[in-house]
Design an enzyme around this catalytic site. Structure first.
Site, mmCIF file in Angstrom:
data_model
loop_
_atom_site.group_PDB
_atom_site.id
_atom_site.type_symbol
_atom_site.label_atom_id
_atom_site.label_comp_id
_atom_site.label_asym_id
_atom_site.label_seq_id
_atom_site.Cartn_x
_atom_site.Cartn_y
_atom_site.Cartn_z
ATOM 1 N N ARG A 33 -8.141 1.992 2.365
ATOM 2 C CA ARG A 33 -7.809 0.620 2.754
ATOM 3 C C ARG A 33 -8.959 -0.349 2.470
ATOM 4 N NH1 ARG A 33 -3.371 0.334 6.308
ATOM 5 N NH2 ARG A 33 -4.092 -1.725 6.925
ATOM 6 N N GLY A 117 -7.123 -8.163 8.457
ATOM 7 C CA GLY A 117 -6.265 -9.337 8.315
ATOM 8 C C GLY A 117 -7.069 -10.547 7.887
ATOM 9 N N SER A 415 4.063 0.228 2.056
ATOM 10 C CA SER A 415 3.382 0.254 3.351
ATOM 11 C C SER A 415 4.197 -0.367 4.468
ATOM 12 C CB SER A 415 2.044 -0.491 3.259
ATOM 13 O OG SER A 415 2.275 -1.878 3.018
ATOM 14 N N THR A 418 2.939 -5.396 3.641
ATOM 15 C CA THR A 418 2.447 -6.314 2.616
ATOM 16 C C THR A 418 2.625 -7.758 3.073
ATOM 17 O OG1 THR A 418 3.193 -4.690 0.995
ATOM 18 C CG2 THR A 418 2.598 -6.875 0.167
ATOM 19 N N GLU A 546 5.493 -1.080 -15.062
ATOM 20 C CA GLU A 546 4.805 -0.187 -14.133
ATOM 21 C C GLU A 546 3.787 0.693 -14.856
ATOM 22 O OE1 GLU A 546 3.711 1.812 -10.610
ATOM 23 O OE2 GLU A 546 4.552 -0.168 -11.065
ATOM 24 N N LYS A 550 -0.236 0.679 -14.036
ATOM 25 C CA LYS A 550 -1.031 1.843 -13.663
ATOM 26 C C LYS A 550 -2.314 1.919 -14.500
ATOM 27 C CE LYS A 550 0.998 3.138 -10.267
ATOM 28 N NZ LYS A 550 1.094 1.712 -10.075
ATOM 29 N N GLU A 553 -4.701 -0.983 -13.343
ATOM 30 C CA GLU A 553 -5.333 -0.968 -12.020
ATOM 31 C C GLU A 553 -6.306 0.184 -11.810
ATOM 32 O OE1 GLU A 553 -2.595 -0.631 -8.729
ATOM 33 O OE2 GLU A 553 -1.255 0.679 -9.853
ATOM 34 N N LYS A 670 -5.169 -0.318 -0.765
ATOM 35 C CA LYS A 670 -3.787 0.161 -0.709
ATOM 36 C C LYS A 670 -2.846 -0.871 -0.109
ATOM 37 C CE LYS A 670 -0.746 3.529 -1.089
ATOM 38 N NZ LYS A 670 -0.317 3.980 -2.426
#
Length: 675
Positions: A33, A117, A415, A418, A546, A550, A553, A670
């Protein structure tokens, strides 16, 4: 965005070394995270704060060095102790110890806060506090929170006749001034061995492990689904998600927005924040407490370990046959001699009539989740007969795009937390649409606030780059299409063929995973490349997006997914003998069009890699030029699940060969809980 963790032991002796190790291990579970800096706070005569730039191991090393330098006794035992910890993904201020958490109210660490946050009104609060004499050391939005807590505490205790203010009263008053999304844990010199947690938008869980040490039988779990307030030994854990809790206990409380959880004297008090209560009047107020039952985590510790794999991303790619099987378990009905093949989605069964009568279905997501919805759009349109539109959550909010009462809005998020997708959900709810959630996280904000939904059940996904959640999302949305179109006689043959294809899909994915070494060899050829284009069409436009995402990123290589039908409207200008291009040309209704694309790219001397169905190499590349990746053929709407796997493997091997951190890519985390 960030990972927060806290550990409180009550009526059970724990050495300072054990407490530190528990906090460090909690952060290790949450490092996906955020991993640019970290910090912890434990007690000595007053709260001690350790903060360090870099990963968790950098923090561990520095804490033990500082402890040794100051003569801190790590073997000292505590019957009660409250510690907090944080791993950061920088948003306000560069990665540096001063910007790391816990953030403090000032000298003496009277109030400490860890935060996940973003506080949107921090500048106004900062200027106000500066006028009242506070000095700021960091560039973070978080620092205003502990300083505001000290300001509230000092104001409440000044003058004659002031009442003794409680920790929860201080935190409730602080919350009244905060705007934005947050999960917070407070620790204070004035309230030793107490912790307070609260949230709005960002995730937060409480784990409860009650112990029975009578007769020296060793710690055993106290079986109760309700929070116990008696004095037997217990350990309490607060975390951004279940990954850091499951190794300690499976009994958790998912903290709701607006709840304030106060841990004191072994008790757990839950207060409901009311923004209006106490706003008018001179004294701080305390709302009535509420009762909540614990739930049981279905996650196993093995799910969050790497096993025999070197990286989480590698493990999660290879877990896809099992994750797909789990996603479909109990939902696909094969039928028999008398029964038709069908799909059961229990979370939606009361809403299918409404969905079928919708004027349109709107898919809303970000990144990989958006791509998964895009892959499923054609089959939804085909089987439901309802128009399907796509929205990137942030763009929908920026435009304030129209959402109607007659719409079904489907929110897709691995998750379930988001930030942009959550704000879009609030927007859709305000406009009266039926809201459906598709997430991988039970109890997440999207799961709780939508009218209905489906849990994709792909299992824990630790790697920042989503792999198995993506393929499970596509399968769930294919099953959604089957369920919505379930009353159509004309599509029965097509539907049954798709259901048969779904049953066989895990075996086909196992087959395509055998391309692992071939993709590693291809990665070796591409290791020095600067750019990569991926062309797809129809069902596989999403695969192009996608696959390129990948590579982008994790391998940190420029890559773009492109709609092949748009090739001649600009992208063709880029093509020369130095540009590597992947064309997805598996056998479907767009196959002949992709053959034409391949010929045109070859004519411009593009360096081609063609993904085609097994046995189609000659048809896809009639001149024998380029490199061919052959994959199993399945039903066209399920082909994106097969076709993405070689590209996931390619991205993984490219990243490892280029020497980058595959599980923690640069600048990414993430769960994106800020805008």
């Amino acid at each position: 965005m960030c990972g927060i963790f806290a550990y409180l032991n009550y009526n059970v002796n724990r050495e300072r070394r054990f407490i530190l190790q528990t906090l460090f291990n909690g952060l290790r579970r949450l490092e996906y995270r955020g991993y640019d800096s970290a910090g912890v706070s434990i007690d000595h005569n007053q709260p001690l704060v350790f903060r360090q730039e870099g990963n968790i191991e950098s923090l561990v090393k520095s804490v033990y060095q500082e402890a040794d330098a100051m003569g801190l006794d790590l073997e000292e035992s505590f019957c009660v102790h409250a510690g907090i910890a944080h791993t950061r993904w920088a948003t306000h201020g560069e990665p540096a110890p001063r910007n790391s958490h816990p953030q403090t109210s000032g000298d003496g660490n009277e109030f400490l806060v860890v935060h996940n946050g973003v506080i949107t009104n921090y500048q106004v609060l900062r200027e106000t506090l500066i006028r009242h004499g506070f000095t700021f050391e960091s560039e973070t939005d978080t620092e205003v929170i502990p300083k505001l807590a000290k300001f509230v505490f000092d104001k409440a205790n000044e003058g004659e006749g002031s009442h003794t203010v409680t920790f929860s009263e201080v935190v409730l008053e602080v919350m009244r001034h905060l705007e934005g999304a947050y999960a917070l844990i407070f620790k204070s010199l004035h309230y030793p061995n107490e912790l307070i947690a609260c949230k709005r938008g960002s995730p937060l869980l409480l784990g409860v492990k009650e112990l029975n040490e009578e007769f020296n039988s060793g710690p055993t779990f106290h079986d109760s689904k309700f929070l116990s307030n008696i004095d037997h030994p217990k350990e309490l854990f607060l975390s951004s998600d279940a990954h850091a809790i499951v190794e300690h206990t499976k009994k958790v409380l998912v903290i709701e927005d607006g709840e304030v959880v106060h841990l004191k004297d072994g008790n757990v008090s839950i207060l409901k924040f009311d923004n209006d209560k106490g706003r008018h009047g001179g004294s701080l107020s305390r709302p009535a407490s509420v009762q909540r039952a614990l739930s049981v985590l279905e996650m196993e510790v093995e799910q969050i370990n790497k096993g025999n794999y070197e990286h989480y991303m590698q493990k999660e790619i290879h877990e896809q046959p099992e994750s797909l099987k789990t996603t479909m378990r109990g939902r696909l009905i094969r039928g028999g001699s008398c029964k038709a093949k069908t799909v059961l989605l229990g979370g939606l069964k009361d809403h299918f009539k409404t969905i079928r009568r919708s004027r349109r279905i709107v898919f809303i997501g970000c990144g990989t989740s958006y791509n998964a919805a895009l892959a499923a759009r054609p089959i939804l349109e085909e089987l439901s007969g309802v128009p399907v539109t796509m929205e990137i959550a942030s763009d929908l909010l920026d435009r304030q795009g129209p959402i109607y009462r007659e719409d079904t809005a489907v929110f897709v998020s691995q998750s379930g937390e988001t930030a942009d997708t959550l704000h879009a959900l609030e927007y859709a709810l305000e406009n009266g649409a039926l809201c459906v959630g598709i997430t991988n996280t039970v109890g997440s904000a999207i799961a709780r606030h939508t009218h209905c939904g489906v849990h994709i059940n792909a299992g824990a996904e630790i790697g920042v780059a989503s792999t198995k959640a993506y393929t499970s999302q596509i399968v769930v949305m294919a099953m959604l299409a089957l369920a919505i179109g379930g009353d159509s006689i004309t599509s029965q043959t097509r539907r049954e063929a798709i259901i048969d294809g779904l049953f066989d899909l895990p075996n086909k994915v196992r087959e395509v995973l055998k391309l692992d070494q071939e993709m590693k060899d291809l990665a070796k050829l591409l290791i020095a490349e600067q750019s990569l284009l991926v062309f797809g069409r129809g069902y596989n436009y999403a695969t192009a997006l996608e696959g390129a995402l990948k590579v982008k990123e994790v391998a940190l290589m420029h890559s773009e997914g492109m709609l092949a039908g748009e090739m001649k409207h600009g992208p063709l200008a880029l093509v020369d003998e130095n540009l590597t291009i992947i064309v997805i040309a598996t056998r479907d209704s767009c196959f002949s069009k992709q053959q034409s694309v391949i010929q045109q790219l070859h004519a411009r001397k593009g360096r081609l890699i063609v993904m085609c169905s097994k046995g189609d190499a000659v048809s896809a590349c009639p001149g024998g030029f380029g490199r061919v990746i052959e994959v199993p053929q399945v039903e066209d709407c399920l082909q994106p699940v097969i076709n993405i796997v070689p590209l996931q493997l390619l991205a993984y091997h490219l990243t490892v060969l280029r020497g980058y951190n595959v599980d923690q890519p640069r600048n990414l985390a993430k769960s994106v809980t800020t805008q």
